[in-house]
Design a protein around this motif. Structure first.
Motif, PDB file in Angstrom:
ATOM      1  N   LYS A 193      31.474  47.230  44.773  1.00  0.00           N
ATOM      2  CA  LYS A 193      31.131  47.535  43.386  1.00  0.00           C
ATOM      3  C   LYS A 193      31.099  46.288  42.506  1.00  0.00           C
ATOM      4  CE  LYS A 193      33.019  52.267  43.307  1.00  0.00           C
ATOM      5  NZ  LYS A 193      31.722  52.929  43.104  1.00  0.00           N
ATOM      6  N   SER A 194      31.570  45.159  43.035  1.00  0.00           N
ATOM      7  CA  SER A 194      31.660  43.952  42.210  1.00  0.00           C
ATOM      8  C   SER A 194      31.005  42.759  42.893  1.00  0.00           C
ATOM      9  CB  SER A 194      33.133  43.630  41.924  1.00  0.00           C
ATOM     10  OG  SER A 194      33.728  43.009  43.051  1.00  0.00           O
ATOM     11  N   GLY A 195      30.963  41.665  42.148  1.00  0.00           N
ATOM     12  CA  GLY A 195      30.365  40.444  42.676  1.00  0.00           C
ATOM     13  C   GLY A 195      31.161  39.790  43.785  1.00  0.00           C
ATOM     14  N   SER A 224      38.981  43.843  33.352  1.00  0.00           N
ATOM     15  CA  SER A 224      40.202  44.597  33.588  1.00  0.00           C
ATOM     16  C   SER A 224      41.382  43.890  32.946  1.00  0.00           C
ATOM     17  CB  SER A 224      40.419  44.736  35.109  1.00  0.00           C
ATOM     18  OG  SER A 224      41.675  45.295  35.360  1.00  0.00           O
ATOM     19  N   GLN A 225      42.303  44.629  32.415  1.00  0.00           N
ATOM     20  CA  GLN A 225      43.459  44.052  31.753  1.00  0.00           C
ATOM     21  C   GLN A 225      44.641  43.893  32.700  1.00  0.00           C
ATOM     22  OE1 GLN A 225      43.174  42.936  28.597  1.00  0.00           O
ATOM     23  NE2 GLN A 225      41.025  43.517  28.840  1.00  0.00           N
ATOM     24  N   SER A 226      44.486  44.266  33.956  1.00  0.00           N
ATOM     25  CA  SER A 226      45.587  44.161  34.900  1.00  0.00           C
ATOM     26  C   SER A 226      45.101  43.507  36.164  1.00  0.00           C
ATOM     27  CB  SER A 226      46.154  45.557  35.204  1.00  0.00           C
ATOM     28  OG  SER A 226      45.158  46.358  35.803  1.00  0.00           O
ATOM     29  N   GLY A 227      46.050  43.127  37.011  1.00  0.00           N
ATOM     30  CA  GLY A 227      45.687  42.507  38.271  1.00  0.00           C
ATOM     31  C   GLY A 227      45.632  41.006  38.143  1.00  0.00           C
ATOM     32  N   GLY A 228      45.297  40.320  39.264  1.00  0.00           N
ATOM     33  CA  GLY A 228      45.239  38.879  39.298  1.00  0.00           C
ATOM     34  C   GLY A 228      43.963  38.335  38.696  1.00  0.00           C
ATOM     35  N   LEU A 229      43.831  37.004  38.801  1.00  0.00           N
ATOM     36  CA  LEU A 229      42.675  36.326  38.227  1.00  0.00           C
ATOM     37  C   LEU A 229      41.370  36.810  38.845  1.00  0.00           C
ATOM     38  CD1 LEU A 229      41.497  34.109  36.436  1.00  0.00           C
ATOM     39  CD2 LEU A 229      41.890  32.482  38.312  1.00  0.00           C
ATOM     40  N   SER A 273      37.558  49.637  42.432  1.00  0.00           N
ATOM     41  CA  SER A 273      37.569  49.108  43.790  1.00  0.00           C
ATOM     42  C   SER A 273      38.814  48.259  44.009  1.00  0.00           C
ATOM     43  CB  SER A 273      36.299  48.290  44.042  1.00  0.00           C
ATOM     44  OG  SER A 273      36.222  47.879  45.402  1.00  0.00           O
ATOM     45  N   THR A 274      38.916  47.666  45.179  1.00  0.00           N
ATOM     46  CA  THR A 274      40.028  46.768  45.510  1.00  0.00           C
ATOM     47  C   THR A 274      39.464  45.500  46.134  1.00  0.00           C
ATOM     48  OG1 THR A 274      40.326  47.638  47.763  1.00  0.00           O
ATOM     49  CG2 THR A 274      41.536  48.750  45.975  1.00  0.00           C
ATOM     50  N   ASP A 317      40.795  39.640  40.340  1.00  0.00           N
ATOM     51  CA  ASP A 317      40.564  41.026  39.935  1.00  0.00           C
ATOM     52  C   ASP A 317      39.991  41.098  38.528  1.00  0.00           C
ATOM     53  OD1 ASP A 317      41.543  44.074  40.597  1.00  0.00           O
ATOM     54  OD2 ASP A 317      41.719  43.627  38.471  1.00  0.00           O
ATOM     55  N   ARG A 318      40.558  40.298  37.625  1.00  0.00           N
ATOM     56  CA  ARG A 318      40.082  40.330  36.237  1.00  0.00           C
ATOM     57  C   ARG A 318      38.682  39.746  36.120  1.00  0.00           C
ATOM     58  NH1 ARG A 318      45.358  38.529  35.307  1.00  0.00           N
ATOM     59  NH2 ARG A 318      44.601  36.418  34.904  1.00  0.00           N
ATOM     60  N   TYR A 319      38.436  38.633  36.814  1.00  0.00           N
ATOM     61  CA  TYR A 319      37.129  37.987  36.688  1.00  0.00           C
ATOM     62  C   TYR A 319      36.008  38.889  37.199  1.00  0.00           C
ATOM     63  CZ  TYR A 319      33.313  34.683  37.013  1.00  0.00           C
ATOM     64  OH  TYR A 319      32.089  34.080  36.866  1.00  0.00           O
ATOM     65  N   PHE A 320      36.194  39.469  38.387  1.00  0.00           N
ATOM     66  CA  PHE A 320      35.163  40.331  38.970  1.00  0.00           C
ATOM     67  C   PHE A 320      35.250  41.781  38.492  1.00  0.00           C
ATOM     68  CE2 PHE A 320      35.302  36.875  42.159  1.00  0.00           C
ATOM     69  CZ  PHE A 320      33.950  36.568  42.204  1.00  0.00           C
TER      70      PHE A 320
END
Length: 464
Positions: free
Chosen positions: A347-349, A21-26, A38-39, A28-31
């Motif tokens: 939906k993510s790790g 993802s190109q937005s959000g915090g670290l 998702s959030t 958010d981007r990593y996962f």
């Protein structure tokens, strides 16, 4: 000629991660949380939900291995550490919402088949688990597991998901006493005491989850689990508050630590190696089918039908068994209870990583883990089982042989209470059905080879 839909349904992406993802915090981007729709809050709640659905393993696994002479307190710690390691590796490295823990079926085989059945010592049994983990990892790293999935026909792929859903319904219903073994003549199962408190709570909980999910209430499954646990504490004498904190113990007085206690040389004997083979074969199809089912439900299948970061997921799954043997625990595998978290929005790790952290904490809060009764998590398993039955609509009835082989797979997973048995019968039905119907040109070498190996595995008497 390739089996229709076999390649896209079974393929594994072993190369690059999905675009970040190109937005959000670290985090958010990593996962890739936002990119997957998702959030962070939803992922954490879903992770806690998965944890609550599978925390029973910290009691069930030590109890089974304890009957075989293992130190139960040491096994408790081993289960927590193994689950934490596997889930963190799956979440942080493979970035998928799939939790890993000590597999109940493989635990039963280790305790009752190897130790009590064959008379092996716990050390030799742990050596067998270690060899199984090494072989399992080699099978994963070399791409054999990916090859198996690439040759998984559409019908068997969907049938596995359907069968696992039915299996979950049976497990949950039996665990609370809704469906029980029939002690007399007639069908093997019968209706239990439907007016019993656990049964009533389970039925109420399932209905409540369906209602909350229909209203799209965030964390609805978790709310039901917590609510039923609270009701149990108030009305159920079996649910007792015994404290909050307890220090983990690596061994009981008079017992040596299980860490590093495996006897690999003893496990290399000709009498033990067939059991190692059985462990590997069961894990390959059981855990692989589980990963495929959970990833599919989580929407982590790319446009080519491949599991996102599938190669890493398979490796994380197999390496965990090596770690389990070193810690003194049972073989590890992906937990189908992960679908409970997926149903709660995972939906993510980050969800799997949350499970790993929770199991590290539960080592110090083991009394609190006992406050979650089986009827609090059973409705979640039932709900997920019902969701997985939706795969019936994905069967292509215009291809009768493929569709029917999938249904054979699904039905016999639950009738035999064994995922591998259902897969074996599904493959064999497909191959024989294609030949008899004159559609043998639709078969490929991989599908025939897998069917032959599975049939030989069962005919040789190595099946668990």
């Amino acid at each position: 000629m390739m089996e229709p839909h076999a390649q896209p349904l079974g393929g594994i992406d072993i190369q690059n991660d999905a675009p970040a993802s190109q937005s959000g915090g670290l985090i958010d981007r990593y996962f890739q949380i936002s990119a997957r729709g998702s959030t962070q809050r939803r992922e954490v709640i879903a992770g806690v939900t998965t944890f609550l659905a599978m925390v029973y393993s910290v009691f069930v696994v030590p109890e089974m291995l304890g009957k075989a002479g293992f130190d139960t307190r040491a096994v408790f710690v081993a289960v927590c550490l193994t689950t934490a390691f596997g889930s963190l590796l799956m979440g942080i490295w493979a970035r998928l919402p799939i939790a890993i823990g000590c597999a109940i079926s493989l635990t039963a085989f280790t305790a009752f088949g190897l130790v009590l059945g064959k008379g092996l010592s716990p050390a030799v049994a742990l050596g067998a688990v270690f060899l199984m983990g090494v072989t399992f990892t080699a099978v994963s790293v070399t791409g054999v597991r990916s090859w198996i999935l690439r040759n998984l026909p559409a019908g068997v792929a969907h049938g596995t998901g359907i069968g696992i859903g039915l299996f979950l319904l049976l497990i949950a219903s039996n665990d609370v006493g809704l469906i029980v073994k029939n002690p007399g003549a007639g069908m093997p199962v019968s209706l239990g005491h439907i007016t019993a408190f656990p049964v009533l709570m389970s039925i109420f909980g399932l209905a409540a989850i369906i209602g909350l999910e229909r209203r799209r209430v965030p964390g609805g499954i978790l709310l039901v689990v917590v609510g039923l646990s609270a009701l149990g504490l108030v009305f159920d004498p079996a649910v007792r508050f015994t404290g909050v904190f307890a220090l983990p113990s690596l061994s009981a007085p008079g017992h040596a630590s299980l860490i590093g206690a495996m006897d690999i040389r003893g496990a290399l004997s000709l009498a033990v190696l067939p059991s190692v083979f059985a462990l590997v074969m069961t894990a390959v199809f059981d855990a692989t089918g589980t990963i495929r089912a959970v990833a599919g439900q989580a929407g982590q299948i790319d446009e080519k039908g491949r599991i996102v970061n599938g190669g890493r997921a398979l490796t994380a799954d197999s390496v965990s068994s090596i770690v389990a043997a070193c810690l003194g625990g049972a073989p590890a595998a992906a937990y189908i209870e992960s679908t409970v978290g997926v149903a709660a929005g995972a939906k993510s790790g980050l969800a799997a990583a949350t499970v790993g952290v929770m199991f590290l904490l539960v080592m110090f809060f083991s009394p609190l883990a006992g406050l979650v009764p089986s009827y609090a998590t059973a409705p979640a398993l039932m709900y997920v089982g019902l969701l997985m039955l939706a795969s019936v609509s994905k069967l292509h009835m215009d291809d009768l042989v493929d569709a029917m082989s999938g249904l054979v797979c699904a039905v016999f997973i639950v009738l035999s209470a064994n995922i591998v048995t259902g897969i074996m019968l599904g493959f064999c039905t497909l191959v024989i059905g294609r030949v008899v119907s004159g559609e043998y040109k639709k078969l490929n070498v991989g599908t025939v080879a897998i069917a032959a190996v599975l049939a030989a595995f069962y005919l040789g008497g190595w099946a668990i």
